[in-house]
Design a protein around this motif. Structure first.
Motif, mmCIF file in Angstrom:
data_model
loop_
_atom_site.group_PDB
_atom_site.id
_atom_site.type_symbol
_atom_site.label_atom_id
_atom_site.label_comp_id
_atom_site.label_asym_id
_atom_site.label_seq_id
_atom_site.Cartn_x
_atom_site.Cartn_y
_atom_site.Cartn_z
ATOM 1 N N ILE A 71 10.917 8.027 -5.199
ATOM 2 C CA ILE A 71 9.516 7.678 -5.393
ATOM 3 C C ILE A 71 8.739 8.295 -4.224
ATOM 4 O O ILE A 71 9.047 8.027 -3.068
ATOM 5 C CB ILE A 71 9.315 6.144 -5.418
ATOM 6 N N PRO A 72 7.744 9.128 -4.517
ATOM 7 C CA PRO A 72 7.002 9.790 -3.446
ATOM 8 C C PRO A 72 6.354 8.783 -2.486
ATOM 9 O O PRO A 72 5.929 7.701 -2.902
ATOM 10 C CB PRO A 72 5.923 10.589 -4.183
ATOM 11 N N GLN A 73 6.266 9.149 -1.212
ATOM 12 C CA GLN A 73 5.649 8.280 -0.212
ATOM 13 C C GLN A 73 4.186 7.999 -0.528
ATOM 14 O O GLN A 73 3.675 6.945 -0.178
ATOM 15 C CB GLN A 73 5.763 8.908 1.174
ATOM 16 N N ASP A 74 3.508 8.952 -1.171
ATOM 17 C CA ASP A 74 2.088 8.763 -1.431
ATOM 18 C C ASP A 74 1.795 8.181 -2.813
ATOM 19 O O ASP A 74 0.701 8.342 -3.341
ATOM 20 C CB ASP A 74 1.308 10.052 -1.203
ATOM 21 N N VAL A 75 2.773 7.461 -3.386
ATOM 22 C CA VAL A 75 2.507 6.735 -4.622
ATOM 23 C C VAL A 75 1.383 5.740 -4.337
ATOM 24 O O VAL A 75 1.287 5.181 -3.242
ATOM 25 C CB VAL A 75 3.775 6.018 -5.148
ATOM 26 N N ALA A 76 0.497 5.547 -5.305
ATOM 27 C CA ALA A 76 -0.623 4.622 -5.125
ATOM 28 C C ALA A 76 -0.856 3.850 -6.421
ATOM 29 O O ALA A 76 -0.519 4.319 -7.504
ATOM 30 C CB ALA A 76 -1.887 5.387 -4.746
ATOM 31 N N VAL A 77 -1.417 2.676 -6.272
ATOM 32 C CA VAL A 77 -1.746 1.842 -7.425
ATOM 33 C C VAL A 77 -3.168 1.324 -7.259
ATOM 34 O O VAL A 77 -3.513 0.782 -6.202
ATOM 35 C CB VAL A 77 -0.766 0.654 -7.574
ATOM 36 N N ASP A 78 -3.983 1.521 -8.276
ATOM 37 C CA ASP A 78 -5.302 0.910 -8.334
ATOM 38 C C ASP A 78 -5.175 -0.352 -9.183
ATOM 39 O O ASP A 78 -4.703 -0.281 -10.326
ATOM 40 C CB ASP A 78 -6.330 1.846 -8.975
ATOM 41 N N ALA A 79 -5.550 -1.477 -8.616
ATOM 42 C CA ALA A 79 -5.465 -2.745 -9.335
ATOM 43 C C ALA A 79 -6.864 -3.252 -9.645
ATOM 44 O O ALA A 79 -7.759 -3.183 -8.801
ATOM 45 C CB ALA A 79 -4.716 -3.775 -8.498
ATOM 46 N N GLU A 80 -7.033 -3.726 -10.856
ATOM 47 C CA GLU A 80 -8.274 -4.367 -11.275
ATOM 48 C C GLU A 80 -7.926 -5.770 -11.756
ATOM 49 O O GLU A 80 -7.031 -5.938 -12.588
ATOM 50 C CB GLU A 80 -8.935 -3.592 -12.407
ATOM 51 N N VAL A 81 -8.591 -6.753 -11.212
ATOM 52 C CA VAL A 81 -8.373 -8.141 -11.612
ATOM 53 C C VAL A 81 -9.696 -8.692 -12.105
ATOM 54 O O VAL A 81 -10.702 -8.667 -11.392
ATOM 55 C CB VAL A 81 -7.824 -8.991 -10.441
ATOM 56 N N ASP A 82 -9.697 -9.142 -13.353
ATOM 57 C CA ASP A 82 -10.899 -9.683 -13.989
ATOM 58 C C ASP A 82 -10.869 -11.202 -13.942
ATOM 59 O O ASP A 82 -9.808 -11.817 -14.104
ATOM 60 C CB ASP A 82 -10.970 -9.265 -15.460
ATOM 61 N N LEU A 83 -12.024 -11.788 -13.754
ATOM 62 C CA LEU A 83 -12.214 -13.229 -13.830
ATOM 63 C C LEU A 83 -13.201 -13.493 -14.955
ATOM 64 O O LEU A 83 -14.237 -12.821 -15.043
ATOM 65 C CB LEU A 83 -12.792 -13.753 -12.504
ATOM 66 N N GLY A 84 -12.867 -14.410 -15.830
ATOM 67 C CA GLY A 84 -13.785 -14.692 -16.930
ATOM 68 C C GLY A 84 -13.461 -15.999 -17.617
ATOM 69 O O GLY A 84 -12.393 -16.577 -17.427
#
Length: 101
Positions: A71-84
């Motif tokens: 797994i590359p060192q620069d792996v990234a994850v954008d997380a979005e958490v919704d409240l509703g």
């Protein structure tokens, strides 16, 4: 409910005041003022998104290691958490976008 075979780590955080309060870890490494999403401080959904995305990267690395996939060192994850609103209260939903170079 699934039980752990072995506890590797336990996070301990004390929170007061709810959305208009504060959270502090027992080791002092986390100390944050909490506000609603429209406030000026950090909100619980942001903390959940940060933790969830970091744990997901950890899981990718663990499974990658077991499968002998680098797994590359620069792996990234954008997380979005919704409240509703949901029937009877509020709910959250989460989406992850994984960036593998």
């Amino acid at each position: 409910m699934t039980t752990l075979d072995k506890v590797l780590y336990t996070a301990r955080v004390h929170t007061t005041g709810g959305r208009d309060g504060a959270s502090r870890s027992d080791d002092g490494k986390l100390s944050v003022t909490l506000t609603a999403p429209t406030g000026t401080g950090t909100n619980p959904e942001q903390l959940f998104a940060a933790g969830y995305s970091a744990c997901f990267i950890g899981a990718l690395k663990a499974v990658g290691g077991m499968q002998k996939i680098a797994i590359p060192q620069d792996v990234a994850v954008d997380a979005e958490v919704d409240l509703g609103p949901i029937t009877g209260g509020y709910g959250i939903a989460a989406r992850l976008t994984v960036h593998l170079p």
